[in-house]
Design an enzyme around this catalytic site. Structure first.
Site, PDB file in Angstrom:
ATOM      1  N   ARG A  28       0.835  -1.215   0.000  1.00 23.25           N
ATOM      2  CA  ARG A  28       0.000   0.000   0.000  1.00 23.25           C
ATOM      3  C   ARG A  28       0.866   1.261   0.000  1.00 23.25           C
ATOM      4  O   ARG A  28       0.516   2.262  -0.633  1.00 23.25           O
ATOM      5  CB  ARG A  28      -0.915  -0.031   1.226  1.00 23.25           C
ATOM      6  CG  ARG A  28      -1.977   1.062   1.234  1.00 23.25           C
ATOM      7  CD  ARG A  28      -3.089   0.733   2.219  1.00 23.25           C
ATOM      8  NE  ARG A  28      -4.081   1.796   2.255  1.00 23.25           N
ATOM      9  CZ  ARG A  28      -4.263   2.612   3.285  1.00 23.25           C
ATOM     10  NH1 ARG A  28      -3.543   2.465   4.384  1.00 23.25           N
ATOM     11  NH2 ARG A  28      -5.182   3.548   3.252  1.00 23.25           N
TER      12      ARG A  28
ATOM     13  N   ASN B 174      -3.503   9.412   4.227  1.00 23.64           N
ATOM     14  CA  ASN B 174      -2.304   8.600   4.462  1.00 23.64           C
ATOM     15  C   ASN B 174      -2.108   8.218   5.929  1.00 23.64           C
ATOM     16  O   ASN B 174      -1.199   7.453   6.258  1.00 23.64           O
ATOM     17  CB  ASN B 174      -1.048   9.337   3.977  1.00 23.64           C
ATOM     18  CG  ASN B 174      -0.844   9.209   2.481  1.00 23.64           C
ATOM     19  OD1 ASN B 174      -1.289   8.242   1.866  1.00 23.64           O
ATOM     20  ND2 ASN B 174      -0.164  10.180   1.889  1.00 23.64           N
TER      21      ASN B 174
ATOM     22  N   HIS C 158      -5.880  -5.921  -2.948  1.00 25.58           N
ATOM     23  CA  HIS C 158      -6.799  -6.081  -1.821  1.00 25.58           C
ATOM     24  C   HIS C 158      -6.989  -7.551  -1.462  1.00 25.58           C
ATOM     25  O   HIS C 158      -7.780  -7.879  -0.582  1.00 25.58           O
ATOM     26  CB  HIS C 158      -8.154  -5.434  -2.130  1.00 25.58           C
ATOM     27  CG  HIS C 158      -8.115  -3.940  -2.102  1.00 25.58           C
ATOM     28  ND1 HIS C 158      -9.190  -3.152  -2.449  1.00 25.58           N
ATOM     29  CD2 HIS C 158      -7.127  -3.076  -1.753  1.00 25.58           C
ATOM     30  CE1 HIS C 158      -8.869  -1.868  -2.323  1.00 25.58           C
ATOM     31  NE2 HIS C 158      -7.616  -1.804  -1.906  1.00 25.58           N
TER      32      HIS C 158
ATOM     33  N   HIS D  76       0.568   4.376  -2.683  1.00 26.25           N
ATOM     34  CA  HIS D  76       0.322   5.746  -2.223  1.00 26.25           C
ATOM     35  C   HIS D  76       1.472   6.674  -2.599  1.00 26.25           C
ATOM     36  O   HIS D  76       1.260   7.857  -2.856  1.00 26.25           O
ATOM     37  CB  HIS D  76       0.105   5.772  -0.710  1.00 26.25           C
ATOM     38  CG  HIS D  76      -1.282   5.382  -0.305  1.00 26.25           C
ATOM     39  ND1 HIS D  76      -2.064   6.148   0.537  1.00 26.25           N
ATOM     40  CD2 HIS D  76      -2.042   4.306  -0.628  1.00 26.25           C
ATOM     41  CE1 HIS D  76      -3.240   5.559   0.707  1.00 26.25           C
ATOM     42  NE2 HIS D  76      -3.238   4.426   0.019  1.00 26.25           N
TER      43      HIS D  76
END
Length: 337
Positions: free
Chosen positions: A70, A101, A203, A74
């Site tokens: 992740r 975040n 995911h 990001h």
């Protein structure tokens, strides 16, 4: 008969053409400067050094895997893949301080920091490998550690010197996004709908917090009286209510994949077929006919998913990269030199 385009129409179309060409040229330039053997002479064993450090961290906690994956996403979607998400600010004004975040798990940051330390302990490699490249390598390694397929990682990124909270605004997808919003955001980074669907497969591992999806199980449509999102499998929705009761502690986390939450596989897409996508932005991939066929393809073929994911990760890793003298190689991943 050829229909002539008016000068005014042509001029109005120019900005869009220029934007597409600029995006294409940026991607081509990034690809030409990155290479899988970038550190062949300066740090030939960089991949084994990073892999060893990631393995050690993973043995301490499984969260290492979803947190690192992740973190990479990001980072790349804000200012490009330049490890700017790693930077800290004394006044709380860095990317990592933005509300979008704040849920990034600390284990992701720690993984990169420890891998960087391991690389720099080798005298040949000290201060020669960027934090951005280490993050890219560590991301591939956690995918493999959780059962995913390995893929080659292009290297040669430089670290960014700038990280601001404001730069994160409207740059990351939200759990309630529809397909148009998802496609638009990913397309702005040169990623196709297929790339977006493949990257959503991340995911397959990890967790989220109840607050991100509580509206789907308690307050979906007050006007119609529907409390549960009809695209959500009802039995799954009732299970979610047990795990996420009203006024639940916001620190409580739930698995993104209710079937194989610790294995990077194509079960995510099989879950979507059954109405078990945790977020609206997950389930829409199956309920929208424009993306449904790709979900079905990935659900039926692990090989198709693995290839698409590897291709999409390579493209993602080229987004907005800094190379040569455009950036730096940080001695400390949390602050500029």
């Amino acid at each position: 008969m050829i229909k002539m385009t008016s000068p005014r129409s042509f001029i109005l179309a120019l900005p869009a053409i220029v934007l597409v060409l600029a995006l294409f040229m940026t991607t081509v330039t990034a690809q030409s400067k990155l290479s899988t053997n970038f550190y062949k002479n300066s740090c030939p064993n960089v991949e084994s050094l990073v892999r060893s450090a990631v393995n050690n961290k993973f043995r301490q906690t499984f969260v290492t895997a979803p947190a690192t994956l992740r973190l990479f996403f990001h980072d790349c979607f804000v200012r490009g893949c330049d490890a700017s998400v790693m930077l800290s600010s004394p006044n709380g004004n860095a990317e990592k301080d933005h509300p979008d975040n704040l849920s990034l798990a600390g284990d992701g940051f720690d993984t990169v920091i420890k891998a960087k330390a391991a690389v720099d302990r080798d005298s040949r490699c000290r201060n020669k490998v960027s934090c951005a490249d280490i993050l890219a390598l560590a991301t591939r390694d956690v995918v493999v550690l959780t059962g995913g397929q390995s893929y080659s990682v292009e290297l040669g990124r430089r670290d960014g010197r700038i990280s601001t909270k404001a730069s994160v605004q409207r740059q990351l997808p939200h759990p309630n996004f529809n397909l148009n919003q998802l496609n638009s955001m990913f397309a702005s980074h040169g990623l196709t709908q297929k790339d977006m669907i493949a990257l959503s497969g991340a995911h397959s591992i990890g967790f989220s917090h109840c607050s991100k999806m509580s509206n789907r199980i308690y307050n979906f449509s007050p006007r119609t009286g529907r409390t549960i999102d009809p695209t959500l499998n009802r039995n799954y929705a009732l299970q979610l209510r047990q795990m996420c009761p009203r006024n639940v502690d916001p620190r409580i986390a739930i698995n993104m994949d209710p079937t194989t939450p610790r294995t990077f596989d194509n079960a995510y897409y099989k879950n979507l077929q059954q109405g078990k996508g945790l977020f609206t932005s997950d389930q829409i991939l199956f309920t929208d006919n424009r993306s449904k066929s790709v979900v079905n393809s990935f659900a039926s073929s692990p090989a198709a998913f693995n290839k698409a994911f590897a291709d999409a990760m390579t493209k993602l890793g080229r987004v907005g990269v800094l190379t040569g003298t455009q950036g730096e190689i940080r001695k400390d991943c949390t602050r500029p030199n």
